[in-house]
Design an enzyme around this catalytic site. Structure first.
Site, mmCIF file in Angstrom:
data_model
loop_
_atom_site.group_PDB
_atom_site.id
_atom_site.type_symbol
_atom_site.label_atom_id
_atom_site.label_comp_id
_atom_site.label_asym_id
_atom_site.label_seq_id
_atom_site.Cartn_x
_atom_site.Cartn_y
_atom_site.Cartn_z
ATOM 1 N N ASP A 65 -75.704 -0.702 15.099
ATOM 2 C CA ASP A 65 -74.392 -1.035 15.641
ATOM 3 C C ASP A 65 -73.475 -1.674 14.605
ATOM 4 O O ASP A 65 -73.675 -2.822 14.216
ATOM 5 C CB ASP A 65 -74.576 -1.984 16.832
ATOM 6 C CG ASP A 65 -73.295 -2.150 17.628
ATOM 7 O OD1 ASP A 65 -72.315 -1.444 17.326
ATOM 8 O OD2 ASP A 65 -73.279 -2.988 18.548
ATOM 9 N N ASP A 79 -67.162 2.677 14.758
ATOM 10 C CA ASP A 79 -68.213 2.036 15.549
ATOM 11 C C ASP A 79 -69.392 2.974 15.817
ATOM 12 O O ASP A 79 -69.265 3.922 16.583
ATOM 13 C CB ASP A 79 -67.605 1.558 16.875
ATOM 14 C CG ASP A 79 -68.644 0.894 17.764
ATOM 15 O OD1 ASP A 79 -69.618 0.334 17.223
ATOM 16 O OD2 ASP A 79 -68.486 0.945 18.991
#
Ligand SMILES: *[C@@H]1O[C@H](CO)[C@@H](O)[C@H](O)[C@H]1NC(C)=O
Length: 386
Positions: free
Chosen positions: A94, A270
């Site tokens: 992440d 992201d």
């Protein structure tokens, strides 16, 4: 500051000089990642991504509001096998968050290297959350080992069934106020740098699309401390990071020769989002230009006739292109995405709203573009995937 793409040749040259200059310059290290899909409906991908997007729209200080109706435990993400102490965990890769934590599924059991700091930790992701106790332990990915990494050990978590937690590659400032008693906690990459495993705080991410409907496949690679020249083509284009995330400024969206408006959008790169979100105004113009409609049964934009134009946009003067075969979900992957209908064409381009951030360059985009998260120079790099 020298702004050049770090090439293998450059790294080798620096290593060559290292002994003469007594500079401790180390080569980048690597770890592989796999894509995991446990989704039964594309609607759950959309719900999860929407919850995460709404979380990004709140300022980090507002995050204490952890209640979210949209939590779904279905996972569609890139996973790294991470060793903590003597255990191995499957952690979501992440770049949109920065704490590293374990214990959602497989429980953590402290071995000889694991030590509780006594501090409590709590992080909310919009699409889930966890809370527990902060430890330090030996953490390694693909052989790159940080011996005193700060990690969260979950006592409770929501939204993470089937995975064990997250390895956070976001900017360190996102860890602010997540752990009691300290301002911020160092990320895995920062610890690798401070312990001398790598010499640059740079992450390179290579994701590749799945080819069939497999639930899991090793199809990506992380490079710590530099970039992997074999994973992209041409040059890496860099742009200054827009804080607090790995933010970029995006402009000039177009569908073929049709402009989708003159908005300058605030974007985030992201790896924890699946879709590619664009601002509402761009999304609406895209739908009318391409002849698509939001399909209520899949939650995705559906076309009855296959679009033929490219979708393009500009970051820092460089134009990025997604061709129809890239922005349309391959039929072979409908079951993987949880799309039940076999008719029509679907895209992962979604409505990012108008408040900042409204553009998310998620996994579906990053499967076609190599991405670089350069903390040392506070910049983000992108290049077409090899
Ligand atoms: C779409 O983009 C691809 C890749 O950049 C390019 O080869 C192709 O010519 C473009 N198509 C059109 C119609 O511009």
């Amino acid at each position: 500051m020298v702004r050049i793409a770090i090439s293998t040749a450059f790294i080798v040259a620096v290593i060559g000089m290292a002994s003469a200059l007594s500079v401790d310059q180390r080569a980048p290290t690597k770890g592989s990642v796999k894509k995991l899909s446990t989704v039964t409906s594309s609607k759950n991908i959309v719900a999860r991504d929407n919850a995460r997007l709404n979380h990004f729209k709140k300022s980090p200080v507002e995050e204490l509001d952890t209640g979210s109706a949209s939590v779904t435990n279905e996972i569609f993400s890139y996973i790294a096998e991470v060793t903590v102490g003597s255990q191995t965990f499957d952690l979501i890769v992440d770049t949109g968050s920065s704490n590293t934590w374990v214990g959602a599924d497989t429980k953590f059991s402290a071995g000889s290297t694991g030590k509780s700091t006594g501090d409590s930790v709590s992080v909310s992701y919009g699409s889930g959350s966890f809370s527990g106790t902060e430890y330090t332990d030996t953490v390694s990915i693909g052989g790159s080992e940080a011996t005193k990494q700060s990690i969260g050990v979950a006592k409770s978590s929501t939204g993470f069934d089937g995975v064990d937690g997250i390895v956070g590659f976001g900017p360190e400032e996102l860890t602010e106020d997540t752990v009691s008693g300290v301002d911020e906690v160092p990320t895995f990459l920062q610890t690798l740098v401070s312990e001398g495993v790598i010499s640059s705080n740079i992450l390179g991410v290579s994701f590749a699309p799945l080819t069939g409907s497999e639930e899991s496949a090793t199809n990506g690679e992380l490079t710590f401390g530099g970039v992997d020249d074999s994973a992209y083509t041409g040059d890496i284009s860099y742009t200054d990071r827009v804080a607090p995330y790995w933010g970029v400024s995006v402009s000039k969206f177009a569908f073929g020769s049709t402009s989708l408006g003159s908005t300058t959008a605030s974007g985030i790169v992201d790896t924890g989002t699946t879709l590619f979100y664009v601002p509402t105004a761009v999304y609406n113009k895209f739908l009318s230009a391409a002849g698509g409609k939001l399909d209520s049964s899949s939650g995705l934009v559906k076309f009855t006739t296959k679009p033929t134009s490219n979708f393009t946009f500009v970051i820092g003067g460089t134009t990025y292109t997604l061709t129809p075969s890239q922005y349309l979900i391959p039929t072979a992957q409908y079951s993987n995405w949880g799309i039940s209908s076999s008719s029509g064409f679907y895209t992962f381009i979604g409505d990012g709203g108008s408040d900042s951030p409204n553009t998310i360059l998620g996994q579906s985009f990053l499967e076609f573009y190599y991405s670089v998260y350069d903390t040392d120079n506070d910049r983000v790099g992108l290049a077409p995937a090899a």
